[in-house]
Scaffold this motif. Structure first.
Motif, mmCIF file in Angstrom:
data_model
loop_
_atom_site.group_PDB
_atom_site.id
_atom_site.type_symbol
_atom_site.label_atom_id
_atom_site.label_comp_id
_atom_site.label_asym_id
_atom_site.label_seq_id
_atom_site.Cartn_x
_atom_site.Cartn_y
_atom_site.Cartn_z
ATOM 1 N N HIS A 39 37.343 -61.674 27.564
ATOM 2 C CA HIS A 39 37.554 -60.555 28.478
ATOM 3 C C HIS A 39 38.904 -60.680 29.174
ATOM 4 O O HIS A 39 39.220 -61.713 29.748
ATOM 5 N N VAL A 40 39.707 -59.631 29.114
ATOM 6 C CA VAL A 40 40.975 -59.573 29.846
ATOM 7 C C VAL A 40 40.837 -58.574 30.986
ATOM 8 O O VAL A 40 41.115 -58.888 32.130
ATOM 9 N N SER A 41 40.398 -57.362 30.669
ATOM 10 C CA SER A 41 40.148 -56.342 31.689
ATOM 11 C C SER A 41 39.319 -55.222 31.080
ATOM 12 O O SER A 41 39.173 -55.138 29.867
ATOM 13 N N GLY A 42 38.799 -54.383 31.932
ATOM 14 C CA GLY A 42 38.035 -53.245 31.455
ATOM 15 C C GLY A 42 37.449 -52.468 32.603
ATOM 16 O O GLY A 42 37.208 -53.029 33.671
ATOM 17 N N GLU A 43 37.262 -51.186 32.385
ATOM 18 C CA GLU A 43 36.692 -50.320 33.410
ATOM 19 C C GLU A 43 35.951 -49.178 32.744
ATOM 20 O O GLU A 43 36.314 -48.721 31.664
ATOM 21 N N SER A 44 34.947 -48.698 33.438
ATOM 22 C CA SER A 44 34.282 -47.467 33.070
ATOM 23 C C SER A 44 34.976 -46.367 33.860
ATOM 24 O O SER A 44 35.385 -46.575 34.996
ATOM 25 N N LEU A 45 35.122 -45.198 33.250
ATOM 26 C CA LEU A 45 35.804 -44.106 33.926
ATOM 27 C C LEU A 45 34.811 -43.179 34.607
ATOM 28 O O LEU A 45 33.687 -43.012 34.145
ATOM 29 N N ALA A 46 35.240 -42.567 35.705
ATOM 30 C CA ALA A 46 34.409 -41.602 36.420
ATOM 31 C C ALA A 46 34.198 -40.371 35.539
ATOM 32 O O ALA A 46 34.891 -40.169 34.536
ATOM 33 N N ASP A 47 33.276 -39.534 35.944
ATOM 34 C CA ASP A 47 32.920 -38.335 35.206
ATOM 35 C C ASP A 47 34.156 -37.498 34.878
ATOM 36 O O ASP A 47 35.088 -37.392 35.684
#
Length: 116
Positions: A39-47
């Motif tokens: 894992h380096v980075s990651g995000e879930s995006l808003a609607d």
């Protein structure tokens, strides 16, 4: 080598979740990525309804619109950057991603490393 996994959600269920997987699937996948040490980075995006698109016209004028509103059911739902030995390993992790199920897709792209 670093790869970005662009997670495109396909069809969604009545609650707005990705078809074919639930929160526990995502939590298990996140844990597996972290436990593997990639894992380096990651995000879930808003609607998607919260998105805004900016374009710059030929005269340098800024054009701001709500959206993107493309004629597609597939939306970019999030991203993950992983550090793995090669493309085959990145493809393996992409195939394990819950976002690849139920009409979704995971686009795998190498991260450009300038000056390396």
């Amino acid at each position: 080598m670093k790869y970005m996994l662009l997670i495109h959600a396909g069809a969604t269920d009545a609650d707005g979740g990705a078809e074919g997987c639930d929160v526990q699937d995502w939590m298990a996948y996140d844990k597996a990525v972290r436990d593997a040490g990639i894992h380096v980075s990651g995000e879930s995006l808003a609607d998607l309804v919260t998105a805004t698109t900016v374009r710059v016209g030929p005269a340098g004028d800024r054009i701001v619109t709500d959206g993107p509103f493309a004629e597609t059911r597939e939306v970019l739902g999030g991203f993950l950057v992983i550090d793995v030995p090669d493309l085959d390993a990145a493809l393996d992790w992409a195939a394990r991603c819950p976002g690849a199920r139920g009409g979704g897709a995971v686009v795998v792209r190498p991260v450009a490393e300038f000056g390396a």
